[in-house]
Design a protein around this motif. Structure first.
Motif, mmCIF file in Angstrom:
data_model
loop_
_atom_site.group_PDB
_atom_site.id
_atom_site.type_symbol
_atom_site.label_atom_id
_atom_site.label_comp_id
_atom_site.label_asym_id
_atom_site.label_seq_id
_atom_site.Cartn_x
_atom_site.Cartn_y
_atom_site.Cartn_z
ATOM 1 N N THR A 171 -25.185 -41.039 28.232
ATOM 2 C CA THR A 171 -24.531 -42.309 27.862
ATOM 3 C C THR A 171 -23.121 -42.109 27.316
ATOM 4 O O THR A 171 -22.276 -42.980 27.435
ATOM 5 C CB THR A 171 -25.346 -43.084 26.805
ATOM 6 O OG1 THR A 171 -25.447 -42.282 25.608
ATOM 7 C CG2 THR A 171 -26.736 -43.435 27.322
ATOM 8 N N HIS A 172 -22.896 -40.973 26.655
ATOM 9 C CA HIS A 172 -21.556 -40.661 26.152
ATOM 10 C C HIS A 172 -21.514 -39.189 25.786
ATOM 11 O O HIS A 172 -22.542 -38.509 25.734
ATOM 12 C CB HIS A 172 -21.152 -41.561 24.975
ATOM 13 C CG HIS A 172 -21.972 -41.375 23.739
ATOM 14 N ND1 HIS A 172 -23.310 -41.683 23.672
ATOM 15 C CD2 HIS A 172 -21.639 -40.900 22.506
ATOM 16 C CE1 HIS A 172 -23.757 -41.423 22.456
ATOM 17 N NE2 HIS A 172 -22.764 -40.932 21.726
ATOM 18 N N GLN A 173 -20.321 -38.683 25.515
ATOM 19 C CA GLN A 173 -20.154 -37.227 25.535
ATOM 20 C C GLN A 173 -20.463 -36.502 24.219
ATOM 21 O O GLN A 173 -20.312 -35.293 24.154
ATOM 22 C CB GLN A 173 -18.738 -36.886 25.994
ATOM 23 C CG GLN A 173 -17.657 -37.366 25.047
ATOM 24 C CD GLN A 173 -16.265 -37.197 25.645
ATOM 25 O OE1 GLN A 173 -16.111 -36.904 26.826
ATOM 26 N NE2 GLN A 173 -15.252 -37.396 24.822
ATOM 27 N N HIS A 174 -20.925 -37.205 23.192
ATOM 28 C CA HIS A 174 -21.211 -36.502 21.934
ATOM 29 C C HIS A 174 -22.245 -35.393 22.128
ATOM 30 O O HIS A 174 -23.203 -35.534 22.888
ATOM 31 C CB HIS A 174 -21.707 -37.489 20.874
ATOM 32 C CG HIS A 174 -20.584 -38.271 20.232
ATOM 33 N ND1 HIS A 174 -20.781 -39.469 19.604
ATOM 34 C CD2 HIS A 174 -19.262 -37.990 20.131
ATOM 35 C CE1 HIS A 174 -19.617 -39.907 19.130
ATOM 36 N NE2 HIS A 174 -18.685 -39.038 19.447
ATOM 37 N N ALA A 175 -22.042 -34.305 21.350
ATOM 38 C CA ALA A 175 -22.863 -33.105 21.516
ATOM 39 C C ALA A 175 -24.351 -33.358 21.287
ATOM 40 O O ALA A 175 -25.195 -32.743 21.925
ATOM 41 C CB ALA A 175 -22.372 -32.016 20.562
ATOM 42 N N ASP A 176 -24.680 -34.278 20.359
ATOM 43 C CA ASP A 176 -26.107 -34.529 20.098
ATOM 44 C C ASP A 176 -26.769 -35.296 21.246
ATOM 45 O O ASP A 176 -27.961 -35.603 21.189
ATOM 46 C CB ASP A 176 -26.306 -35.247 18.749
ATOM 47 C CG ASP A 176 -25.609 -36.588 18.668
ATOM 48 O OD1 ASP A 176 -24.438 -36.677 19.079
ATOM 49 O OD2 ASP A 176 -26.237 -37.555 18.205
ATOM 50 N N HIS A 177 -26.027 -35.577 22.297
ATOM 51 C CA HIS A 177 -26.570 -36.216 23.495
ATOM 52 C C HIS A 177 -26.459 -35.319 24.724
ATOM 53 O O HIS A 177 -26.982 -35.652 25.783
ATOM 54 C CB HIS A 177 -25.832 -37.530 23.780
ATOM 55 C CG HIS A 177 -25.968 -38.517 22.664
ATOM 56 N ND1 HIS A 177 -26.716 -39.665 22.773
ATOM 57 C CD2 HIS A 177 -25.495 -38.483 21.384
ATOM 58 C CE1 HIS A 177 -26.682 -40.306 21.605
ATOM 59 N NE2 HIS A 177 -25.944 -39.610 20.764
ATOM 60 N N THR A 178 -25.733 -34.212 24.574
ATOM 61 C CA THR A 178 -25.391 -33.433 25.767
ATOM 62 C C THR A 178 -25.620 -31.930 25.636
ATOM 63 O O THR A 178 -25.559 -31.222 26.644
ATOM 64 C CB THR A 178 -23.897 -33.648 26.122
ATOM 65 O OG1 THR A 178 -23.103 -33.281 24.986
ATOM 66 C CG2 THR A 178 -23.617 -35.092 26.468
ATOM 67 N N GLY A 186 -16.775 -48.456 22.405
ATOM 68 C CA GLY A 186 -16.713 -48.936 21.020
ATOM 69 C C GLY A 186 -17.140 -47.819 20.075
ATOM 70 O O GLY A 186 -16.373 -47.391 19.226
ATOM 71 N N HIS A 187 -18.378 -47.319 20.259
ATOM 72 C CA HIS A 187 -18.799 -46.119 19.524
ATOM 73 C C HIS A 187 -17.869 -44.977 19.938
ATOM 74 O O HIS A 187 -17.277 -44.296 19.105
ATOM 75 C CB HIS A 187 -20.256 -45.819 19.848
ATOM 76 C CG HIS A 187 -20.755 -44.501 19.328
ATOM 77 N ND1 HIS A 187 -20.854 -44.227 17.984
ATOM 78 C CD2 HIS A 187 -21.173 -43.381 19.980
ATOM 79 C CE1 HIS A 187 -21.323 -42.990 17.833
ATOM 80 N NE2 HIS A 187 -21.510 -42.455 19.020
ATOM 81 N N THR A 188 -17.765 -44.760 21.226
ATOM 82 C CA THR A 188 -16.734 -43.891 21.811
ATOM 83 C C THR A 188 -16.039 -44.686 22.910
ATOM 84 O O THR A 188 -16.503 -45.759 23.303
ATOM 85 C CB THR A 188 -17.359 -42.634 22.447
ATOM 86 O OG1 THR A 188 -18.288 -43.056 23.459
ATOM 87 C CG2 THR A 188 -18.076 -41.773 21.422
ATOM 88 N N GLY A 227 -27.844 -45.697 24.314
ATOM 89 C CA GLY A 227 -27.259 -44.579 23.567
ATOM 90 C C GLY A 227 -27.006 -44.901 22.113
ATOM 91 O O GLY A 227 -27.918 -45.255 21.374
ATOM 92 N N ASP A 228 -25.757 -44.768 21.694
ATOM 93 C CA ASP A 228 -25.374 -45.004 20.300
ATOM 94 C C ASP A 228 -24.615 -46.321 20.127
ATOM 95 O O ASP A 228 -23.892 -46.495 19.144
ATOM 96 C CB ASP A 228 -24.471 -43.864 19.787
ATOM 97 C CG ASP A 228 -25.266 -42.607 19.485
ATOM 98 O OD1 ASP A 228 -26.497 -42.624 19.653
ATOM 99 O OD2 ASP A 228 -24.633 -41.608 19.085
ATOM 100 N N THR A 229 -24.744 -47.226 21.072
ATOM 101 C CA THR A 229 -24.050 -48.505 20.901
ATOM 102 C C THR A 229 -24.876 -49.405 19.995
ATOM 103 O O THR A 229 -24.452 -49.752 18.900
ATOM 104 C CB THR A 229 -23.765 -49.152 22.260
ATOM 105 O OG1 THR A 229 -22.893 -48.288 22.978
ATOM 106 C CG2 THR A 229 -23.086 -50.514 22.102
HETATM 107 ZN ZN LIG Z 1 -22.656 -40.655 19.568
#
Ligand SMILES: [Zn+2]
Length: 258
Positions: free
Chosen positions: A54-61, A112-114, A129-131
């Motif tokens: 959903t987005h590139q943050h490390a805790d997701h990837t 918005g979050h990223t 994701g984190d939205t």
């Molecule tokens: Zn995030």
């Protein structure tokens, strides 16, 4: 399609990694780790076919590389605006993703979050994701309040019966804040009474529905009369951007104090 949430980064970020599977093929959303995913796939005899980011943050990837190493045929889908080299299929608003005959998604751009954040959506389920979180929303970490409020209003248009899946287990804290800002919301009081989170247990099925979120998540309700009045008292103007930003800032203060 079975959908289970595997706890990840339990001691820090309290993520869920979502696995969708039909008892043969599996699809994983936002793998911030790989060990528990590989264990689950092995235990259930599943072949990983795709990874959705959903987005590139490390805790997701951070788990992506190890998963692709174990399943070289797995295709990695992610936001067109991400810089991650591991993403093979770059997705943007209105793209269609077909993972199986009975598993198709439409992509929604929800920055918005990223700046790069996307959602995977179909008529039944939403991976956001984190939205949006259960009873809350992500912090502004790269995007803008204007982008974020637009994204939230976009998600609010989706049908009430949509199964809601987000990337973290922050329900308890979020409900406390929700109660602080909407003390007279009867639906929220009911939700709090019925909430029974067992994190870090495996989560089976949806965390909630978008309909439940619309009734109880303050970040989907910043323009309802009572909450709007409170936000204006805290300095917000009439715009969605300002109302959202004031509520988000209030939550940041609440998180620092708790
Ligand atoms: Zn995030």
């Amino acid at each position: 399609m079975n959908i289970v949430g595997l706890p990840a980064l339990v001691d820090t970020y309290e993520n869920y990694i979502w696995i969708l599977h039909d008892e043969k093929q599996a699809f994983v959303v936002d793998p911030g780790e790989s060990i528990q995913v590989l264990e689950y796939l092995d235990k259930h005899g599943l072949e990983l076919r795709a990874i959705l980011i959903t987005h590139q943050h490390a805790d997701h990837t951070n788990g992506v590389n190890a998963l692709v190493e174990a399943f070289p045929k797995a295709v990695v889908y992610g936001p067109s605006k991400s810089n991650l080299s591991t993403i093979q299929v770059k997705c943007k608003e209105n793209d269609k993703v077909t993972l199986a005959d009975d598993l198709k998604f439409k992509i929604l751009d929800i920055p918005g979050h990223t700046k790069d954040h996307i959602a995977f959506y179909n008529d039944d389920i939403l991976f956001c994701g984190d939205t949006l979180f259960t009873a809350g929303c992500g912090r502004i970490l790269g995007g803008t309040a204007k982008q974020f409020s637009n994204s939230i209003l976009k998600l609010r248009e989706l049908p009430d019966n949509t199964g809601f899946y987000c990337a973290h287990e922050y329900t308890n804290t979020n409900l406390k804040f929700a109660q602080l800002v909407e003390p007279d919301n009867a639906e929220l009081t009911k939700r709090i009474a019925n909430s029974a989170i067992k994190y870090p247990a495996i989560h089976i099925g949806a965390q909630s529905t978008l309909g439940e979120e619309k009734l109880t998540n303050p970040f989907l309700r910043f323009d309802t009369p009572a909450l709007k009045q409170r936000l204006i008292e805290r300095g917000a103007s009439d715009s969605a951007e300002s109302l959202f930003n004031t509520l988000r800032t209030w939550k940041d203060e609440f998180d620092r104090a708790n």
